[in-house]
Design an enzyme around this catalytic site. Sequence first.
Site, PDB file in Angstrom:
ATOM      1  N   ARG A 165      40.763  34.874 -61.872  1.00 46.02           N
ATOM      2  CA  ARG A 165      41.277  33.612 -62.400  1.00 46.02           C
ATOM      3  C   ARG A 165      40.272  32.495 -62.110  1.00 46.02           C
ATOM      4  O   ARG A 165      39.634  32.487 -61.056  1.00 46.02           O
ATOM      5  CB  ARG A 165      42.622  33.259 -61.756  1.00 46.02           C
ATOM      6  N   HIS A 185      37.525  35.327 -71.305  1.00 43.92           N
ATOM      7  CA  HIS A 185      38.703  35.994 -70.701  1.00 43.92           C
ATOM      8  C   HIS A 185      39.016  37.289 -71.471  1.00 43.92           C
ATOM      9  O   HIS A 185      40.117  37.467 -72.005  1.00 43.92           O
ATOM     10  CB  HIS A 185      39.926  35.062 -70.702  1.00 43.92           C
TER      11      HIS A 185
HETATM   12  P1  NDP Z   1      47.000  44.138 -57.651  1.00 45.31           P
HETATM   13  O1  NDP Z   1      48.222  43.363 -57.276  1.00 45.31           O
HETATM   14  O2  NDP Z   1      47.137  45.572 -57.949  1.00 45.31           O
HETATM   15  O3  NDP Z   1      45.895  43.989 -56.497  1.00 45.31           O
HETATM   16  C1  NDP Z   1      45.705  42.818 -55.783  1.00 45.31           C
HETATM   17  C2  NDP Z   1      44.734  43.089 -54.639  1.00 45.31           C
HETATM   18  O4  NDP Z   1      44.409  41.840 -54.023  1.00 45.31           O
HETATM   19  C3  NDP Z   1      45.336  43.975 -53.545  1.00 45.31           C
HETATM   20  O5  NDP Z   1      44.359  44.830 -53.030  1.00 45.31           O
HETATM   21  C4  NDP Z   1      45.749  42.963 -52.475  1.00 45.31           C
HETATM   22  O6  NDP Z   1      45.741  43.456 -51.154  1.00 45.31           O
HETATM   23  C5  NDP Z   1      44.648  41.943 -52.622  1.00 45.31           C
HETATM   24  N1  NDP Z   1      45.085  40.637 -52.096  1.00 45.31           N
HETATM   25  C6  NDP Z   1      46.098  39.859 -52.504  1.00 45.31           C
HETATM   26  N2  NDP Z   1      46.187  38.753 -51.753  1.00 45.31           N
HETATM   27  C7  NDP Z   1      45.209  38.850 -50.829  1.00 45.31           C
HETATM   28  C8  NDP Z   1      44.797  38.028 -49.753  1.00 45.31           C
HETATM   29  N3  NDP Z   1      45.413  36.882 -49.457  1.00 45.31           N
HETATM   30  N4  NDP Z   1      43.772  38.431 -49.002  1.00 45.31           N
HETATM   31  C9  NDP Z   1      43.136  39.608 -49.276  1.00 45.31           C
HETATM   32  N5  NDP Z   1      43.480  40.432 -50.291  1.00 45.31           N
HETATM   33  C10 NDP Z   1      44.500  40.055 -51.044  1.00 45.31           C
HETATM   34  O7  NDP Z   1      46.364  43.355 -58.886  1.00 45.31           O
HETATM   35  P2  NDP Z   1      45.497  43.942 -60.095  1.00 45.31           P
HETATM   36  O8  NDP Z   1      44.373  44.717 -59.503  1.00 45.31           O
HETATM   37  O9  NDP Z   1      46.344  44.599 -61.097  1.00 45.31           O
HETATM   38  O10 NDP Z   1      44.964  42.588 -60.764  1.00 45.31           O
HETATM   39  C11 NDP Z   1      44.206  41.640 -60.037  1.00 45.31           C
HETATM   40  C12 NDP Z   1      44.051  40.357 -60.832  1.00 45.31           C
HETATM   41  O11 NDP Z   1      43.146  40.555 -61.909  1.00 45.31           O
HETATM   42  C13 NDP Z   1      45.306  39.843 -61.529  1.00 45.31           C
HETATM   43  O12 NDP Z   1      46.157  39.153 -60.626  1.00 45.31           O
HETATM   44  C14 NDP Z   1      44.741  38.934 -62.592  1.00 45.31           C
HETATM   45  O13 NDP Z   1      44.614  37.618 -62.102  1.00 45.31           O
HETATM   46  C15 NDP Z   1      43.348  39.504 -62.851  1.00 45.31           C
HETATM   47  N6  NDP Z   1      43.212  40.046 -64.214  1.00 45.31           N
HETATM   48  C16 NDP Z   1      42.250  39.536 -65.032  1.00 45.31           C
HETATM   49  C17 NDP Z   1      42.089  40.036 -66.301  1.00 45.31           C
HETATM   50  C18 NDP Z   1      41.009  39.530 -67.208  1.00 45.31           C
HETATM   51  O14 NDP Z   1      40.960  39.910 -68.377  1.00 45.31           O
HETATM   52  N7  NDP Z   1      40.086  38.722 -66.722  1.00 45.31           N
HETATM   53  C19 NDP Z   1      42.937  41.115 -66.811  1.00 45.31           C
HETATM   54  C20 NDP Z   1      43.892  41.599 -65.860  1.00 45.31           C
HETATM   55  C21 NDP Z   1      44.023  41.062 -64.609  1.00 45.31           C
HETATM   56  P3  NDP Z   1      46.723  44.670 -50.702  1.00 45.31           P
HETATM   57  O15 NDP Z   1      46.068  45.923 -51.285  1.00 45.31           O
HETATM   58  O16 NDP Z   1      46.689  44.653 -49.242  1.00 45.31           O
HETATM   59  O17 NDP Z   1      48.061  44.368 -51.300  1.00 45.31           O
HETATM   60  C1  OXD Z   2      46.121  39.502 -67.096  1.00 42.48           C
HETATM   61  C2  OXD Z   2      45.087  38.838 -67.850  1.00 42.48           C
HETATM   62  O1  OXD Z   2      46.525  38.991 -66.053  1.00 42.48           O
HETATM   63  O2  OXD Z   2      44.926  39.124 -69.043  1.00 42.48           O
HETATM   64  O3  OXD Z   2      46.571  40.576 -67.535  1.00 42.48           O
HETATM   65  O4  OXD Z   2      44.338  38.031 -67.294  1.00 42.48           O
END
Ligand code: NDP
Ligand code: OXD
Length: 315
Positions: free
Chosen positions: A227, A275
């Site tokens: 993001r 994006h």
């Molecule tokens: P997940 O919820 O599966 O993974 C999140 C990861 O972040 C986990 O490993 C979690 O740790 C870690 N995390 C969360 N908070 C913290 C913190 N405070 N400190 C350290 N680690 C933290 O999410 P996804 O992998 O599915 O997606 C990640 C992000 O990607 C989405 O939230 C979205 O914003 C972005 N995205 C962007 C897209 C694009 O097209 N650019 C498309 C899709 C998603 P833990 O394993 O311990 O829970």
């Molecule tokens: C998502 C994205 O969060 O598209 O899936 O960024």
Amino acid sequence: MTDCRITLCLTGTAPEPWQAGLSAALPGAHVSVWAPGAPPADYAVVWAPPQQLVDEQPGLKALFNIGAGVDALLKLQLPPGLAVVRLDDAGMSVQMAEYVCQAVIRHFRELDVSEADMAQGQWRFRKPRSRADFAVGVLGLGVLGSRVAQALHTFEFPVNGWSRSAKAAGVLPGVRTFAGAAQLNDFLAASRVLVNLLPLTPETENILNREHLSRLQPGGYVINVARGAHLVDADLLALLGSGHLAGATLDVFRTEPLPAGHPFWHHPQLTLTPHTSARTLRDESIAQIAGKISALAAGQPLSAIAGVVDTGLGY
Ligand code: NDP
Ligand code: OXD
């Protein structure tokens, strides 16, 4: 047959193909497009819905987000018992892996420099660089980050990963894992290329700031695919200017579309995309959401459903 009522509110996305797809996948369900004053529904399938939807639908059992990130959704005032379910991969992790690997490889192999040379009619070789000098750190080891980390490992880059909770040994072969605020600085110091795949939460907002980015190895490179609000734009520009960072690939921005006149446009050290690193795939997403609605409607508990958001943690 799944006897339930589903309302669709997909800001910026045409609802008709989703309505047709969900109706086909869930015979017996009544699928309609939400409008103010719409009749009560059991489930809502949403992207950036207005507060009014939630306020007018107190009988909703779950909100299904058609993306992986729920930061926009969690800005709404949601009633305590309302489940929020996000997309759990649904074809996004392979897209994210290919996007990030190409960005890392393009930078490591200096393909951008070769392209610029060729465009000038210059046939020039670059001295090969050592992969060992390009350790990649992946912030976030969830559905997307873990797939990305594994894909980078197959190209034999040293890979580090950082998450909130510690990962058990052997869960991510070839990835050196770090966890929690206490290990963030060690993770950054061990990395030269930084890939951000964290969810946007109050804890992670502005995490790509001057203090943290300065801890990357000299000649660092940033790939932000999560993001825009994770990144402090002015800090990135300052570190590119000082030479500590060599460049960045940015797919996400604080304001999207990126406003005209923003200093990121046309910056020679930045590669920008709109994006698009991992798109929501409609058919895969419909199949996943329909499967979860069937399971819930058949009485399965929420705990059996993948992708249920912990609204306290924000992801
Ligand atoms: P997940 O919820 O599966 O993974 C999140 C990861 O972040 C986990 O490993 C979690 O740790 C870690 N995390 C969360 N908070 C913290 C913190 N405070 N400190 C350290 N680690 C933290 O999410 P996804 O992998 O599915 O997606 C990640 C992000 O990607 C989405 O939230 C979205 O914003 C972005 N995205 C962007 C897209 C694009 O097209 N650019 C498309 C899709 C998603 P833990 O394993 O311990 O829970
Ligand atoms: C998502 C994205 O969060 O598209 O899936 O960024």
